[in-house]
Design an enzyme around this catalytic site. Structure first.
Site, PDB file in Angstrom:
ATOM      1  N   HIS A  30     -14.565 -10.944  30.043  1.00 29.31           N
ATOM      2  CA  HIS A  30     -14.338 -11.529  31.078  1.00 29.31           C
ATOM      3  C   HIS A  30     -13.376 -12.953  29.674  1.00 29.31           C
ATOM      4  O   HIS A  30     -13.816 -13.462  30.001  1.00 29.31           O
ATOM      5  CB  HIS A  30     -15.207 -12.641  31.933  1.00 29.31           C
ATOM      6  CG  HIS A  30     -14.998 -13.143  32.837  1.00 29.31           C
ATOM      7  ND1 HIS A  30     -15.632 -13.185  34.021  1.00 29.31           N
ATOM      8  CD2 HIS A  30     -14.108 -13.945  32.784  1.00 29.31           C
ATOM      9  CE1 HIS A  30     -15.081 -14.473  34.883  1.00 29.31           C
ATOM     10  NE2 HIS A  30     -14.488 -14.641  33.985  1.00 29.31           N
ATOM     11  N   PRO A 114      -1.490  -9.484  37.817  1.00 27.51           N
ATOM     12  CA  PRO A 114       0.375  -9.269  37.611  1.00 27.51           C
ATOM     13  C   PRO A 114       1.333 -10.116  38.422  1.00 27.51           C
ATOM     14  O   PRO A 114       0.683 -10.918  39.523  1.00 27.51           O
ATOM     15  CB  PRO A 114       0.795  -7.925  38.156  1.00 27.51           C
ATOM     16  CG  PRO A 114      -0.934  -7.772  38.104  1.00 27.51           C
ATOM     17  CD  PRO A 114      -1.335  -8.700  38.106  1.00 27.51           C
ATOM     18  N   ASP A 153      -5.776 -12.873  42.960  1.00 25.59           N
ATOM     19  CA  ASP A 153      -5.538 -14.318  43.032  1.00 25.59           C
ATOM     20  C   ASP A 153      -5.959 -14.023  44.301  1.00 25.59           C
ATOM     21  O   ASP A 153      -6.191 -13.711  45.202  1.00 25.59           O
ATOM     22  CB  ASP A 153      -3.879 -14.625  43.198  1.00 25.59           C
ATOM     23  CG  ASP A 153      -4.357 -16.584  42.884  1.00 25.59           C
ATOM     24  OD1 ASP A 153      -4.104 -16.868  41.750  1.00 25.59           O
ATOM     25  OD2 ASP A 153      -4.866 -17.024  44.007  1.00 25.59           O
ATOM     26  N   GLY A 183      -9.370 -16.694  40.777  1.00 26.53           N
ATOM     27  CA  GLY A 183      -8.246 -18.213  40.796  1.00 26.53           C
ATOM     28  C   GLY A 183      -9.157 -19.197  41.238  1.00 26.53           C
ATOM     29  O   GLY A 183     -10.659 -19.269  41.732  1.00 26.53           O
ATOM     30  N   GLU A 213     -19.283 -19.501  41.551  1.00 29.96           N
ATOM     31  CA  GLU A 213     -18.629 -20.580  39.956  1.00 29.96           C
ATOM     32  C   GLU A 213     -18.714 -21.695  40.987  1.00 29.96           C
ATOM     33  O   GLU A 213     -19.436 -22.890  40.661  1.00 29.96           O
ATOM     34  CB  GLU A 213     -17.422 -20.169  40.513  1.00 29.96           C
ATOM     35  CG  GLU A 213     -16.813 -20.125  38.627  1.00 29.96           C
ATOM     36  CD  GLU A 213     -15.109 -20.222  38.586  1.00 29.96           C
ATOM     37  OE1 GLU A 213     -14.597 -19.935  39.139  1.00 29.96           O
ATOM     38  OE2 GLU A 213     -15.434 -21.169  36.529  1.00 29.96           O
TER      39      GLU A 213
HETATM   40  C1  LIG Z   1     -12.742 -21.181  34.870  1.00 26.03           C
HETATM   41  N1  LIG Z   1     -13.033 -20.133  35.522  1.00 26.03           N
HETATM   42  C2  LIG Z   1     -12.107 -19.727  36.319  1.00 26.03           C
HETATM   43  N2  LIG Z   1     -12.090 -19.532  37.903  1.00 26.03           N
HETATM   44  C3  LIG Z   1     -11.353 -18.678  38.608  1.00 26.03           C
HETATM   45  N3  LIG Z   1     -10.637 -17.713  37.904  1.00 26.03           N
HETATM   46  C4  LIG Z   1     -10.357 -18.074  36.499  1.00 26.03           C
HETATM   47  C5  LIG Z   1     -10.649 -19.113  35.776  1.00 26.03           C
HETATM   48  N4  LIG Z   1     -10.113 -18.533  34.832  1.00 26.03           N
HETATM   49  C6  LIG Z   1      -8.768 -17.969  34.920  1.00 26.03           C
HETATM   50  N5  LIG Z   1      -9.145 -18.172  35.984  1.00 26.03           N
HETATM   51  C7  LIG Z   1      -7.727 -17.559  36.292  1.00 26.03           C
HETATM   52  O1  LIG Z   1      -6.786 -17.064  35.735  1.00 26.03           O
HETATM   53  C8  LIG Z   1      -5.636 -17.020  35.644  1.00 26.03           C
HETATM   54  C9  LIG Z   1      -4.736 -17.393  34.131  1.00 26.03           C
HETATM   55  O2  LIG Z   1      -4.275 -15.865  33.521  1.00 26.03           O
HETATM   56  P1  LIG Z   1      -3.839 -14.440  33.857  1.00 26.03           P
HETATM   57  O3  LIG Z   1      -2.401 -14.955  34.287  1.00 26.03           O
HETATM   58  O4  LIG Z   1      -4.721 -13.734  35.117  1.00 26.03           O
HETATM   59  O5  LIG Z   1      -3.468 -14.250  33.349  1.00 26.03           O
HETATM   60  C10 LIG Z   1      -5.524 -18.265  36.440  1.00 26.03           C
HETATM   61  O6  LIG Z   1      -4.659 -18.907  36.693  1.00 26.03           O
HETATM   62  C11 LIG Z   1      -6.517 -18.133  37.427  1.00 26.03           C
HETATM   63  O7  LIG Z   1      -6.497 -17.828  38.157  1.00 26.03           O
HETATM   64 ZN   LIG Z   2     -12.608 -16.341  34.853  1.00 16.43          ZN
END
Ligand SMILES: CNc1ncnc2c1ncn2[C@@H]1O[C@H](COP(=O)(O)O)[C@@H](O)[C@H]1O
Ligand SMILES: [Zn+2]
Length: 353
Positions: A30, A114, A153, A183, A213
């Site tokens: 993760h 993406p 997302d 997201g 979450e």
């Molecule tokens: C802290 N808990 C979390 N809960 C939900 N979504 C999360 C997250 N942490 C990260 N992201 C998701 O991952 C994206 C960034 O990586 P990528 O652009 O996909 O590589 C964030 O924009 C969010 O949508």
């Molecule tokens: Zn996450």
């Protein structure tokens, strides 16, 4: 105080616990690519972009506990301005893999959303770059296996979610093993995008979902579980019905302790739900979520688990070893990994810790 005594008796010192947690082979399943960029790599991106985007010249990610998780997501409005073309996406993917490799991760499932950008990057060119980077890594040459999960997302329309899932299907033979729902927890609803996840499963992709979450997402749980997901992220807030379902099916849970504590969805490490899951011997794997935003790599998450829940070296190894069962890759890879883990355990000099 008690924790310090425990570390001294089991590991000799905090330094040797840290060394053990780096040396021990680990699984990471993760980790969001754009949230896993190290401060050094982020600085390099700033240097590359600051002439064109002077407002980002001073950008750093602050080290602090957030009041609420809603303050977490806007960070990506900045990060995405630094990773807005194929070159930077390739660069961060490679650098994130190298970071995990240095930290002793042997099998890595990265995930990413993406993105299109007005400068010409398309969702497909994005996926193309990321898959070409992950495919460069092999266990025989680099000591790490890397796979990819594409994230949908929560704000996506069904059409957008389908586009992501179709890319996952098209690039399945290039290292994509599953799809994820992530997201801003306050936006969207599973029912807007659910058919895309069902389609992913029909095409042999695995599904993981950010789940519970925050408490406000509980009304979505029943619908989410009918997909049904192969793993769940966080599972911090569980209603009795989802608990029953998850326990009956043994759905593995991706545990991200520092992420939860810093986003204030869990009060502190001592009260983290990992404690209950360890006591129940429930399937779970320790993960980082966003090591670049929370400043904690995977070995550090193991150090925190050991010191918070009094886990000895064998307990830690067992947690890492059991994570092999929950990866999205095939059984042959699981067999290969179990051998690597067992060989390491047999040859490790436990006398030195
Ligand atoms: C802290 N808990 C979390 N809960 C939900 N979504 C999360 C997250 N942490 C990260 N992201 C998701 O991952 C994206 C960034 O990586 P990528 O652009 O996909 O590589 C964030 O924009 C969010 O949508
Ligand atoms: Zn996450």
């Amino acid at each position: 105080m008690m924790e310090t005594t425990f570390i001294l008796t089991q590991y000799g010192s905090l330094k040797s616990l840290e060394k053990y947690c780096i040396d021990m082979p680990k699984i990471e399943v993760h980790a969001h690519i754009n949230g896993s960029i190290s401060p050094e790599t982020l600085q390099q991106l700033v240097e590359r972009k600051k002439e064109k985007k002077p407002h980002l010249a001073q950008f750093i990610i602050p080290k602090k506990k957030l009041d609420i998780i809603d303050d977490f997501f806007p960070i990506f409005n900045f990060v995405y301005q630094l990773t807005d073309d194929e070159e930077s996406i390739g660069f961060i993917t490679e650098s994130v893999i190298q970071d995990f490799k240095k930290d002793g991760v042997k099998y890595l499932e990265l995930r990413t959303t993406p993105r299109n950008d007005k400068n010409g990057m398309t969702k497909e060119s994005y996926v193309c770059v990321v898959t070409s980077v992950i495919q460069k890594f092999s266990y025989s040459e680099h000591g790490i296996i890397v796979k990819l999960i594409l994230s949908v997302d929560r704000r996506n329309t069904l059409e957008e979610a389908m586009e992501t899932v179709n890319l996952a299907i098209r690039y399945k033979n290039k290292g994509i093993v599953g799809v994820d729902l992530c997201g801003d927890t306050s936006k969207g609803h599973i029912d807007n995008v659910k058919p895309a996840f069902i389609r992913a499963k029909e095409h042999g992709l695995k599904v993981t979902l950010h789940f519970g979450e925050v408490e406000a997402n509980i009304p979505e749980h029943a619908s989410m579980l009918t997909i049904p997901p192969d793993r769940l992220g966080h599972a911090t807030h569980l209603d009795p019905e989802s608990k029953d379902f998850i326990y009956a099916k043994n759905v593995p849970i991706e545990m991200c302790m520092t992420s939860n504590v810093l986003c204030n969805t869990v009060k502190n490490y001592q009260e983290h739900h990992l404690r209950d899951f360890i006591l129940m011997k429930y399937p779970c794997c320790i993960c980082t979520d966003d090591k670049g935003v929370f400043f904690s790599d995977l070995s550090n998450e193991y150090v925190i688990a050991a010191s918070t829940f009094s886990l000895n070296p064998k307990n830690l190894f067992e947690l890492s070893f059991q994570s092999i069962d929950y990866i999205f890759d095939c059984d042959d890879i699981k067999i290969q990994l179990r051998k690597i883990w067992n060989d390491w355990y047999e040859s490790y000099n436990f006398g030195a810790i």
